[in-house]
Each structure stands twice: as structure tokens, then as C-alpha cells.
Design an enzyme around this catalytic site. Structure first.
Site, PDB file in Angstrom:
ATOM      1  N   GLY A 114      -3.549  10.995   1.745  1.00  0.00           N
ATOM      2  CA  GLY A 114      -4.202  10.419   2.660  1.00  0.00           C
ATOM      3  C   GLY A 114      -5.707   9.317   2.841  1.00  0.00           C
ATOM      4  N   GLU A 160     -13.072  11.130  10.368  1.00  0.00           N
ATOM      5  CA  GLU A 160     -12.573  11.425  10.817  1.00  0.00           C
ATOM      6  C   GLU A 160     -12.220  12.640  11.093  1.00  0.00           C
ATOM      7  OE1 GLU A 160      -7.333  12.191   9.646  1.00  0.00           O
ATOM      8  OE2 GLU A 160      -9.569  10.802   9.478  1.00  0.00           O
ATOM      9  N   CYS A 215      -3.149  10.893  11.168  1.00  0.00           N
ATOM     10  CA  CYS A 215      -2.083  11.959  10.891  1.00  0.00           C
ATOM     11  C   CYS A 215      -2.441  13.256  10.851  1.00  0.00           C
ATOM     12  CB  CYS A 215      -1.987  11.219   8.715  1.00  0.00           C
ATOM     13  SG  CYS A 215      -3.461  11.083   7.408  1.00  0.00           S
ATOM     14  N   HIS A 249      -1.518  18.685   5.093  1.00  0.00           N
ATOM     15  CA  HIS A 249      -2.336  18.494   5.397  1.00  0.00           C
ATOM     16  C   HIS A 249      -2.728  19.797   5.971  1.00  0.00           C
ATOM     17  CE1 HIS A 249      -4.206  14.082   4.786  1.00  0.00           C
ATOM     18  NE2 HIS A 249      -4.140  14.215   5.792  1.00  0.00           N
ATOM     19  N   GLY A 302       0.782  -1.375   0.237  1.00  0.00           N
ATOM     20  CA  GLY A 302       0.109   0.146  -0.477  1.00  0.00           C
ATOM     21  C   GLY A 302       1.243   1.680   0.177  1.00  0.00           C
ATOM     22  N   LYS A 312     -11.580  11.084  15.403  1.00  0.00           N
ATOM     23  CA  LYS A 312     -10.185  10.517  15.259  1.00  0.00           C
ATOM     24  C   LYS A 312      -9.488  12.351  16.111  1.00  0.00           C
ATOM     25  CE  LYS A 312     -10.135   7.193  12.346  1.00  0.00           C
ATOM     26  NZ  LYS A 312      -9.321   6.814  10.525  1.00  0.00           N
ATOM     27  N   THR A 344       1.934  11.888   4.881  1.00  0.00           N
ATOM     28  CA  THR A 344       2.929  10.544   4.614  1.00  0.00           C
ATOM     29  C   THR A 344       4.198  10.127   5.525  1.00  0.00           C
ATOM     30  OG1 THR A 344       3.512  10.383   2.477  1.00  0.00           O
ATOM     31  CG2 THR A 344       1.096   9.925   2.434  1.00  0.00           C
ATOM     32  N   ARG A 362      -5.327   2.619  18.679  1.00  0.00           N
ATOM     33  CA  ARG A 362      -5.690   3.697  19.072  1.00  0.00           C
ATOM     34  C   ARG A 362      -5.841   4.249  19.941  1.00  0.00           C
ATOM     35  NH1 ARG A 362      -5.762   7.467  13.578  1.00  0.00           N
ATOM     36  NH2 ARG A 362      -4.105   6.137  12.655  1.00  0.00           N
ATOM     37  N   SER A 390      -0.655 -11.493  -2.900  1.00  0.00           N
ATOM     38  CA  SER A 390       1.191 -10.829  -2.850  1.00  0.00           C
ATOM     39  C   SER A 390       1.832 -11.935  -2.261  1.00  0.00           C
ATOM     40  CB  SER A 390       1.081  -9.575  -2.051  1.00  0.00           C
ATOM     41  OG  SER A 390       0.210  -8.434  -2.562  1.00  0.00           O
TER      42      SER A 390
END
Length: 358
Positions: A187, A209, A157, A250, A13, A212, A336, A117, A40
Site C-alpha cells: 500500500g 489514512e 484501498c 489489507h 510505479g 480518508k 493492489t 476524491r 522515463s
């Protein structure tokens, strides 16, 4: 510092690819295992990714021919590494089970995923802010029945664009925060080639989002009590999150209120002087100056400043008094790098420096 053998779980990813780039020349870490889904497994990394390589830099030559393992075969992967980075795209319950399986196999997990989290004994760490939360790890090991394994996670993030700027202001009893985040398409693991609908477009919703953005800062602000991390009661956060047509980076527009209002000069000094354990320990991925403030009215800008200090610094600007809140400002972070893979690598460096990987 010794060299650690590391694995990347979810290597195909976008965040897994970013891990591959960050780790292939890391001074402490050497990639010895790549793992992904059973689709994979058995292919070389080059074959598994195919035409889905999304980074600007090419795939590292040292990893191209490495055979991808099945992430579900925890014992096989764990036997080849000292710890793993995890960035998988799976249902949350499956991620929790997978990460705990690695921890119970005595393989520490540094996770980019959101699944753990809010697990009370899993530290969610921004290394410059709450490194002390790593002290919960012995309690987590007892729960898991592990001697060496554990799970540590990085935060969402988008938090990196505003929480690092707010935390140094706690001394003035920060009471309320309103934040609007403008989030890049990476993102969502996308590029403009794979998400053409985002060109010339804004989407005013990102699933989960806002929750969070409002709740995770309170865990970061929290404290250890017995066998758990107890979230803080304040400041009160409210958030609105938008997807914007930007590749990486961001942005946040932040409004804040204090019980004891500081001066603008006091805020600027607090930002300039703020540093944490990564800077004290001179960790390889740590920015020299964590928070950079720009005086120009049209700065910072995503295209110009998202890569500041290797994408690991936070850029701030436009601090001024507000008519309803006390102050407002803007913040920017690379989602990222500081926000995902880079933040996880920095967390792993901190864990190594503190002896948790030994």
C-alpha cells in the site's frame, strides 16, 4: 463489446505495474500508450523500470519494448488512446491539474489517485455500491468544457476491506462504525526488499489514512444534488490505521452499531445475497460472489484469501455480538487488486458498459 485503446499514466510505479499485468490480456482493453515522468520518457518500458519491477509475475512481453511517453504531453498521449488509467506519484495539486488536462483533451481518466476524491462533481465509485454516482459525469463535463473527457476515481484501498461489508447493512440504519485497519506494505508502494525496516515491525501511523478512512465512506454513501455529490451525514466513522509486515492484503477489525439491530442470521444473509451492477452486467473483472463469509474462527487469513476470485472478492469472518457495540467482525481485501488497479479496471469496465467511454 468493442476493444478500447488504453494508456497507463504512471506506468513505472507499483500500481502502474499492476495495471500492466491486468491489462495485457484483458478482453476489452489493449494497452497502446505508457507514460511516466520526463526521466522515463523515450526509454522502453523495460529500460524505464529497470530493476524496480515489483510484481511476482514477469513484465508482459507485449509491453517490454513499448516506448514510454512523457505524461505531461497530454495531447500526444491522448491521441493514442480512448482513455487512460492514472497512478502517478506527484503532489496532489499537480495530479489534479494533470488529470483535468487529460479530461479537457477529451481523454477520460480512471484514477487511482486521491487528488480528486473530494472534488464534488467527480464520482468516487466502488462499482457494486454506488454505480449511480456516474450520473454526475455530464455536470463535470460542463464544468471542464469537455464533450467526452471526464475523471472518475476509485476510493482508498483500505476501504475495500470494510465498506462493502457495511453497505448492505444500511437497511437497519447503521449509526456508528469503529474500524482498525492493518495495512500491507505494498500500500506504500514497497516490498520487503525495498523496506527492510518493516520486517518484524508494526508502524501505528499512515499519513492521511485515518482521515480518508473516516470521510470517504460518506461520499460513497452520498447522493447527487444538482451539480455535486453530497456526502451522507451517517454513519459516523472513526478509524485507526496501522502498517503491518505483510506483503499484500489489507485487514480490518470492524465494530458497528445500529438503530434497528439485526440478527446475526440477517447480516449473514445480507452479505451472501449482496451483488451490484458488475455482477448483473457480468463484467470481466467482477467476482461472481462479492462478499465471502468464513465460519471458521481463524479465517479469513491474508496469505490464504487475499487472492480470492482473482483478488477482487472481499473476505469476511468472526461476526459476533459485542459488549459495547452491537456487532464486530473482520474483513480482508487485496489492496493492489480490488483496492487499487483491479478496482480501477472494474470501474473502467462499468464506464464502458454504461456508454461513458463512447
Amino acid at each position: 463489446m468493442k476493444t478500447y485503446r488504453v494508456g497507463i499514466i504512471g506506468c513505472t510505479g507499483m500500481v502502474g505495474q499492476r495495471f500492466a499485468l491486468l491489462l495485457h490480456q484483458h478482453p476489452w482493453f489493449r494497452v497502446t500508450a505508457l507514460a511516466a515522468s520526463s526521466r522515463s520518457a523515450g526509454k522502453t518500458y523495460e529500460e524505464a523500470v529497470g530493476n524496480r519491477w515489483m510484481m511476482e509475475e514477469p513484465m508482459p512481453d507485449s509491453l517490454r519494448k513499448l516506448t514510454v511517453l512523457d505524461a505531461a504531453h497530454t495531447e500526444e498521449v491522448a491521441s493514442q488512446v480512448d482513455f487512460v488509467f492514472c497512478a502517478v506519484n506527484m503532489p496532489k495539486a499537480e495530479i489534479k491539474a494533470l488529470e483535468e488536462a487529460y479530461a479537457r483533451a477529451e481523454c477520460p481518466v480512471v484514477s487511482n489517485n486521491s487528488a480528486h476524491r473530494f472534488t464534488p462533481d467527480v464520482p468516487m465509485v466502488i462499482p457494486e455500491i454506488n454505480a449511480s454516482h456516474l450520473e454526475i459525469i455530464p455536470a463535470q463535463r460542463r464544468r471542464l468544457g469537455a464533450r467526452r473527457g471526464f475523471i472518475a476515481v476509485k476510493s482508498n484501498c483500505s476501504l475495500q476491506s470494510y465498506v462493502p461489508a457495511l453497505y448492505p447493512l444500511s437497511r437497519w440504519r447503521l449509526s456508528q462504525v469503529l474500524v482498525c485497519t492493518y495495512q500491507a506494505i505494498s500500500g506504500a508502494g514497497k516490498t520487503f526488499a525495498t523496506w527492510p525496516e518493516m520486517v518484524d515491525n508494526v508502524i501505528p501511523y499512515i499519513g492521511g489514512e485515518e482521515e480518508k478512512s473516516e470521510q470517504e465512506p460518506l461520499k460513497i454513501w452520498g447522493h447527487i444534488e444538482g451539480n455535486q455529490i453530497v456526502p451522507a451525514d451517517s454513519p459516523a466513522f472513526t478509524a485507526q490505521c496501522l502498517r503491518v509486515p505483510v506483503s499484500d492484503g489489507h485487514f480490518a477489525a470492524v465494530y458497528c452499531r445500529f438503530e434497528n439491530k439485526p440478527s446475526k442470521e440477517e447480516i449473514l444473509t445480507a452479505w451472501k445475497e449482496f451483488s451490484g451492477e458488475p455482477q448483473r452486467l457480468a463484467l470481466p473483472s467482477a467476482p461472481k460472489q462479492f462478499l465471502h463469509y468464513f465460519e471458521e474462527d481463524n479465517m479469513p487469513q491474508t496469505k490464504l484469501h487475499r487472492g480470492l476470485e482473482g483478488g477482487m472478492a472481499v473476505s469476511l469472518g468472526r461476526l459476533r455480538e459485542d459488549t459495547q457495540y452491537d456487532y464486530k467482525f473482520v474483513g480482508l481485501s487485496h489492496n493492489t487488486l480490488r483496492g487499487a488497479a483491479g478496482g480501477a479496471v472494474l470501474l473502467a469496465e462499468l464506464l464502458c458498459a454504461k456508454g461513458y467511454m463512447d
